[in-house]
Design a protein around this motif. Structure first.
Motif, PDB file in Angstrom:
ATOM      1  N   GLU A 141       0.831  -1.200   0.000  1.00 37.25           N
ATOM      2  CA  GLU A 141       0.000   0.000   0.000  1.00 37.25           C
ATOM      3  C   GLU A 141       0.872   1.258   0.000  1.00 37.25           C
ATOM      4  O   GLU A 141       1.653   1.477   0.931  1.00 37.25           O
ATOM      5  N   ALA A 142       0.741   2.075  -1.040  1.00 37.74           N
ATOM      6  CA  ALA A 142       1.490   3.331  -1.127  1.00 37.74           C
ATOM      7  C   ALA A 142       1.153   4.213   0.067  1.00 37.74           C
ATOM      8  O   ALA A 142      -0.005   4.280   0.491  1.00 37.74           O
ATOM      9  N   ASP A 143       2.170   4.893   0.603  1.00 35.47           N
ATOM     10  CA  ASP A 143       1.955   5.621   1.846  1.00 35.47           C
ATOM     11  C   ASP A 143       2.780   6.904   1.878  1.00 35.47           C
ATOM     12  O   ASP A 143       3.985   6.875   1.629  1.00 35.47           O
ATOM     13  N   VAL A 144       2.131   8.023   2.209  1.00 39.57           N
ATOM     14  CA  VAL A 144       2.793   9.326   2.221  1.00 39.57           C
ATOM     15  C   VAL A 144       3.876   9.386   3.293  1.00 39.57           C
ATOM     16  O   VAL A 144       5.024   9.762   3.039  1.00 39.57           O
ATOM     17  N   ILE A 145       3.532   9.038   4.534  1.00 42.58           N
ATOM     18  CA  ILE A 145       4.483   9.168   5.646  1.00 42.58           C
ATOM     19  C   ILE A 145       5.658   8.218   5.482  1.00 42.58           C
ATOM     20  O   ILE A 145       6.815   8.600   5.705  1.00 42.58           O
ATOM     21  N   LYS A 146       5.407   6.977   5.088  1.00 42.95           N
ATOM     22  CA  LYS A 146       6.505   6.033   4.888  1.00 42.95           C
ATOM     23  C   LYS A 146       7.435   6.486   3.771  1.00 42.95           C
ATOM     24  O   LYS A 146       8.646   6.229   3.820  1.00 42.95           O
ATOM     25  N   SER A 147       6.903   7.188   2.773  1.00 39.44           N
ATOM     26  CA  SER A 147       7.730   7.668   1.668  1.00 39.44           C
ATOM     27  C   SER A 147       8.670   8.778   2.124  1.00 39.44           C
ATOM     28  O   SER A 147       9.856   8.781   1.780  1.00 39.44           O
ATOM     29  N   ILE A 148       8.162   9.728   2.906  1.00 42.41           N
ATOM     30  CA  ILE A 148       9.035  10.830   3.319  1.00 42.41           C
ATOM     31  C   ILE A 148      10.068  10.373   4.348  1.00 42.41           C
ATOM     32  O   ILE A 148      11.097  11.028   4.525  1.00 42.41           O
ATOM     33  N   GLN A 149       9.832   9.237   5.021  1.00 40.05           N
ATOM     34  CA  GLN A 149      10.820   8.726   5.967  1.00 40.05           C
ATOM     35  C   GLN A 149      12.082   8.226   5.276  1.00 40.05           C
ATOM     36  O   GLN A 149      13.089   7.957   5.939  1.00 40.05           O
ATOM     37  N   LEU A 150      12.043   8.119   3.953  1.00 43.02           N
ATOM     38  CA  LEU A 150      13.222   7.710   3.193  1.00 43.02           C
ATOM     39  C   LEU A 150      14.087   8.896   2.774  1.00 43.02           C
ATOM     40  O   LEU A 150      15.160   8.710   2.214  1.00 43.02           O
ATOM     41  N   LEU A 151      13.642  10.106   3.062  1.00 47.76           N
ATOM     42  CA  LEU A 151      14.367  11.302   2.650  1.00 47.76           C
ATOM     43  C   LEU A 151      15.447  11.653   3.664  1.00 47.76           C
ATOM     44  O   LEU A 151      15.352  11.287   4.840  1.00 47.76           O
ATOM     45  N   PRO A 152      16.489  12.375   3.254  1.00 45.54           N
ATOM     46  CA  PRO A 152      17.554  12.731   4.200  1.00 45.54           C
ATOM     47  C   PRO A 152      17.021  13.618   5.319  1.00 45.54           C
ATOM     48  O   PRO A 152      16.188  14.505   5.093  1.00 45.54           O
ATOM     49  N   GLY A 153      17.514  13.367   6.529  1.00 41.77           N
ATOM     50  CA  GLY A 153      17.108  14.165   7.678  1.00 41.77           C
ATOM     51  C   GLY A 153      15.835  13.722   8.334  1.00 41.77           C
ATOM     52  O   GLY A 153      15.411  14.305   9.339  1.00 41.77           O
ATOM     53  N   VAL A 154      15.185  12.671   7.793  1.00 36.02           N
ATOM     54  CA  VAL A 154      13.910  12.192   8.328  1.00 36.02           C
ATOM     55  C   VAL A 154      14.109  10.783   8.876  1.00 36.02           C
ATOM     56  O   VAL A 154      14.757   9.947   8.254  1.00 36.02           O
ATOM     57  N   SER A 155      13.541  10.516  10.040  1.00 34.36           N
ATOM     58  CA  SER A 155      13.700   9.205  10.656  1.00 34.36           C
ATOM     59  C   SER A 155      12.465   8.864  11.467  1.00 34.36           C
ATOM     60  O   SER A 155      11.531   9.654  11.594  1.00 34.36           O
ATOM     61  N   THR A 156      12.471   7.654  12.021  1.00 35.81           N
ATOM     62  CA  THR A 156      11.422   7.214  12.919  1.00 35.81           C
ATOM     63  C   THR A 156      12.044   6.325  13.982  1.00 35.81           C
ATOM     64  O   THR A 156      13.106   5.714  13.751  1.00 35.81           O
ATOM     65  N   VAL A 157      11.424   6.253  15.145  1.00 37.88           N
ATOM     66  CA  VAL A 157      11.954   5.420  16.229  1.00 37.88           C
ATOM     67  C   VAL A 157      11.955   3.961  15.828  1.00 37.88           C
ATOM     68  O   VAL A 157      12.850   3.201  16.195  1.00 37.88           O
ATOM     69  N   GLY A 158      10.961   3.531  15.042  1.00 34.62           N
ATOM     70  CA  GLY A 158      10.907   2.140  14.618  1.00 34.62           C
ATOM     71  C   GLY A 158       9.534   1.782  14.102  1.00 34.62           C
ATOM     72  O   GLY A 158       8.608   2.600  14.077  1.00 34.62           O
ATOM     73  N   GLU A 159       9.392   0.541  13.630  1.00 39.57           N
ATOM     74  CA  GLU A 159       8.108   0.069  13.127  1.00 39.57           C
ATOM     75  C   GLU A 159       7.077   0.090  14.254  1.00 39.57           C
ATOM     76  O   GLU A 159       7.358  -0.268  15.389  1.00 39.57           O
ATOM     77  N   GLY A 160       5.883   0.519  13.912  1.00 41.18           N
ATOM     78  CA  GLY A 160       4.838   0.573  14.911  1.00 41.18           C
ATOM     79  C   GLY A 160       4.853   1.830  15.746  1.00 41.18           C
ATOM     80  O   GLY A 160       4.165   1.904  16.772  1.00 41.18           O
ATOM     81  N   SER A 161       5.616   2.854  15.336  1.00 39.82           N
ATOM     82  CA  SER A 161       5.626   4.126  16.046  1.00 39.82           C
ATOM     83  C   SER A 161       4.957   5.180  15.178  1.00 39.82           C
ATOM     84  O   SER A 161       5.110   5.172  13.960  1.00 39.82           O
ATOM     85  N   THR A 162       4.199   6.051  15.796  1.00 42.10           N
ATOM     86  CA  THR A 162       3.481   7.063  15.031  1.00 42.10           C
ATOM     87  C   THR A 162       4.401   8.212  14.652  1.00 42.10           C
ATOM     88  O   THR A 162       5.403   8.480  15.310  1.00 42.10           O
TER      89      THR A 162
END
Length: 782
Positions: A141-162
């Motif tokens: 499923e295409a996803d806006v937030i997951k896509s921008i997490q691949l850009l430089p300077g963007v990260s997430t704590v981990g899978e299952g985090s908002t």
């Protein structure tokens, strides 16, 4: 200084009159569906003068009297050359036809080919729905937030985090807006999917630095998501059937070329598919999400247009214990063209984020629990654009936001006896005005400078609690309580927020850029969990909590290669944070009317290097991004008053995204993610109590250990079932595998006593997704 600026602007104005200059203006749209083309280029080759359309498709270009060929262009559309006899101001509305690209000529960008070098913007990333849909994602499923997490300077704590983190900031420090209205929780299914339906999304812009003066209210980034306006030419639909949810979007003209609509919805059905396999006591379980996006627009005349859009989404989980949350937004916008130079966008919005938590077990009807919380805001926001001349574009306007905070309204029933706990509502108003100019100096230098002046006031009716100072790290004691009447100001803060950016063109294919911005944030997300959850509490700045502030400086080098086939950039940044929130040990954030007494305030810093290479032409395209950075806090009372890494600090992040259009029928995509593990707090010693070992951090250190690195590979293949576009019904099958080599990425590590020997302490690694996840989905357009 003010007098000099006024005189300069006056001279520019009268100079334009003396030269008998006239202005052509209008809107640029797609000929196929009537959508405005954001950033479309308008160029007069004879005079080497040009401009671009704003986010509403409006352009303005001033030319001397004469006859000129004006070229209108946009990547992915055919150029249109129009001969205009400029003898007076005129309005020229343009519609561009899409190009029919053959394999080998695929272009994956939605703006002018050299925009990343020529434009003033830096620390900005843009995506449209076509780009987002090319990136492999969980369950296909295409996803806006997951896509921008691949850009430089963007990260997430981990899978299952908002949410997401940008350049060392918390998730609450990102302003996420959908058609101007803020979305306070952008995630479905506890972070696995975003609330944005890709079939309804037109354009996504992430601004990490050099933030223009028109934006405010958050420290780290602006995620500006704009919805499609709706096809004003003909009726069309799109959608998909996937493993976990299905979606459908319909759009078309209400009155051709005058009014149109868009409606898009999604609903997951994991609960329906799982129901036959559940135990009898779990048959009533609920675990699903849904969202609905709608928009209508009406072209009153050439100078006036109205837009009304709305979003409603909700997640529901539970069986006896229930948990649900959702966003509701609505936006009314009016575009008005006063004349060929002055443009207005007036927006009014409503936003409501609420969540519920409770226990309701049919077998125990005398025992239950219900908790409700929400944050509501209303806003009006006028934004003016004044095209002073070809070298100066002024933007000015303001915003007023009224907040209502409902932190907790809970009821308890035990053995049939009921009680309730309700924390008082909180009220606040935030006002801001801004002024900005984008100025071209010669052929090499472009400046953007401005200021935003913001004010935040905590309002009555209600009580304000005041606390005595104490030793840092120890709960403060209540000093006094004062009562305030309706709309009486309890506390007020004013912050000037200067902004400055510069682009120095080195040559036709490279440039140096720099920026500085100060941002103020008056809302605080209160969370003491490893990853933020939908039930975290939003609090306003008040008599005890000061507004958060940040100063950010960024410098970058931008270069395009091989006739704009490759876009490259290197940026360094430094951010200095003030008034960052942390907590004393054992802080209680729920049902605590003295929560302010458990909060600590300190400083923060983040700095790093971001490298980016993107290929935008040809059968094989994609990008590579790398981030080297640190994010740290220093709060008296924590970590012996020394700097410590934030929970979302990641030293290294590498993302590789690639897509290959093999034939008209088959295309393939893959992305690889590699990042350092996030910091966590481990015990440094232990002690025994009645034979049981209790881990203990005797050094009082915070985030003293980093969990193992995270890495993952996702792949997908798309089969176009109508490659020659011979039918009105166009469809495709998407085959995908998330986490291809089944990496058990650690989300957290915690400690517990061995069940057989309580003297032994075990470290337990928790992984959210520890296996590969295959999926197939069917997408269609008609």
């Amino acid at each position: 200084m003010k007098h000099i600026t006024f005189i300069s602007l006056s001279l520019l104005f009268f100079s334009s009159i003396a030269q008998q200059n006239f202005t052509i203006s209008g809107t640029i749209k797609s000929a196929s569906n009537g959508e405005e083309l954001i950033g479309a280029s308008v160029y007069c080759k004879a005079l080497s003068l040009g401009t671009t359309a704003n986010v509403y498709g409006f352009y303005s270009l001033t030319l001397p009297k004469g006859t000129y060929e004006i070229t209108y262009s946009f990547i992915g559309f055919e150029d249109q050359v129009k001969t205009i006899n400029v003898t007076s101001n005129g309005q020229y509305n343009i519609e561009l036809a899409e190009t029919a690209n053959e394999i080998g000529e695929v272009i994956v960008t939605g703006e002018r080919s050299d925009a990343n070098v020529k434009e003033i913007e830096m620390s900005v990333a843009k995506m449209d729905s076509k780009q987002i849909k090319k990136i492999p994602a969980l369950l296909g499923e295409a996803d806006v937030i997951k896509s921008i997490q691949l850009l430089p300077g963007v990260s997430t704590v981990g899978e299952g985090s908002t949410g997401f983190n940008v350049r060392g900031g918390g998730i609450d420090q990102n302003l996420v807006i959908l058609d101007e209205a803020p979305v306070f929780n952008s995630s479905h299914l506890l972070g696995f999917f975003s609330v944005f339906n890709p079939d309804a999304v037109k354009n996504v812009t992430l601004i990490k630095g050099g933030i223009p003066s028109e934006y405010g209210g958050r420290l780290s980034s602006i995620l500006d998501v704009r919805m499609n306006e709706g096809n004003s030419k003909e009726f069309e639909g799109s959608g998909g059937v996937g493993v976990i949810f299905s979606r459908l979007a319909l759009q078309g003209p209400i009155k051709k070329d005058k009014a149109s609509f868009l409606i898009a919805g999604r609903r997951s059905y994991a609960d329906i598919l799982a129901k036959p396999f559940l135990r009898d006591d779990l048959k009533d379980s609920k675990f699903y999400f849904y969202d609905l996006t709608a928009k209508v627009n009406y072209q009153i005349n050439d100078k006036n247009r109205l837009f009304l859009s709305g979003f409603f989404g909700r997640d529901v989980f539970g069986s006896g214990f229930f948990f649900d949350w959702g966003n509701a937004t609505s936006t009314l916008r009016w575009n008005h063209i006063f004349n060929e130079k002055l443009f207005l966008n007036l927006s009014a919005y409503y936003s409501n984020y609420d969540y519920k938590l409770g226990v309701n077990i049919p077998e125990e009807p005398l025992d239950n629990f219900d908790w409700n919380s929400k944050i509501i805001n209303y806003s009006i926001k006028p934004d003016f654009t004044y095209f002073l001349n070809n070298n100066n574009t002024l933007k000015f306007g303001g915003q007023s936001i009224y907040y209502i905070f409902k932190p907790a309204d809970a009821s308890f029933t035990t053995g049939g006896d009921g009680s309730s706990v309700t924390l008082p509502e909180k009220y606040a108003v935030e006002n801001a005005v801004y002024l900005q100019n984008e100025q071209k100096i010669g052929s090499r230098i472009t400046l953007q400078y401005g200021i935003r002046l913001s004010n935040f006031a905590q309002l009555g009716k209600g009580e304000a609690r005041y606390y005595r100072d104490t030793v840092p790290g120890v709960r403060k004691e209540l000093d006094r309580i004062e009562n305030y009447d309706d709309n009486e100001v309890i506390a007020s803060y004013i912050n000037p927020e200067p902004r400055f950016s510069i682009n120095y063109s080195l040559d036709e294919v490279s440039s140096l850029k720099g920026s500085y911005n100060r941002m103020a944030q008056y809302l605080h997300l209160i969370s003491n969990t490893v990853a933020s959850t939908p039930v975290d509490i939003w609090l306003p700045t008040n008599n005890n909590l000061k507004p958060q502030l940040v100063d950010q400086v960024a410098i970058g080098y931008f270069r395009n290669l091989q006739k704009n086939t490759y876009e490259t950039s290197a940026e360094v940044f430094y951010k200095d944070f003030q008034n960052q929130i942390d907590y004393i040990d054992n802080a209680n954030i729920f049902f605590n009317q003295d929560l302010d007494a458990d909060l600590l305030s300190g400083d923060g810093r983040a700095y790093g290097l971001e490298l980016y290479v993107k290929k935008v032409k040809g059968q094989l395209n994609g990008f590579v991004s790398y981030t080297l950075s640190r994010s740290e806090r220093k709060v008296d009372g924590i970590n012996k008053n020394e700097w410590y890494a934030t929970r979302f600090d990641k030293t290294h992040i590498l993302n590789v995204v690639a897509s290959y259009d093999w034939t008209k029928k088959w295309s393939f995509s893959a992305n690889f993610v590699l990042s350092s593990g996030t910091p966590t707090t481990f015990p440094t010693s232990r002690y025994e109590v009645q034979g049981a070992v209790v881990p203990h951090n005797s050094e009082e250190s915070r985030n003293n250990v980093r969990i193992p690195a995270y890495h993952r590979l996702d792949v997908s293949a798309t089969l176009n079932l109508n490659p020659d576009k011979t039918k009105k019904w166009d469809s495709e099958l998407v085959f995908s595998v998330y986490n291809l080599y089944a990496r058990k990425n650690p989300f957290s590590i915690y400690f517990q006593q061995n069940e057989d020997d309580r003297r032994v302490t075990e470290a337990i690694q928790y992984s959210v997704i520890g296996t590969l996840v295959p999926a197939i989905s069917y997408n269609f357009n008609f």
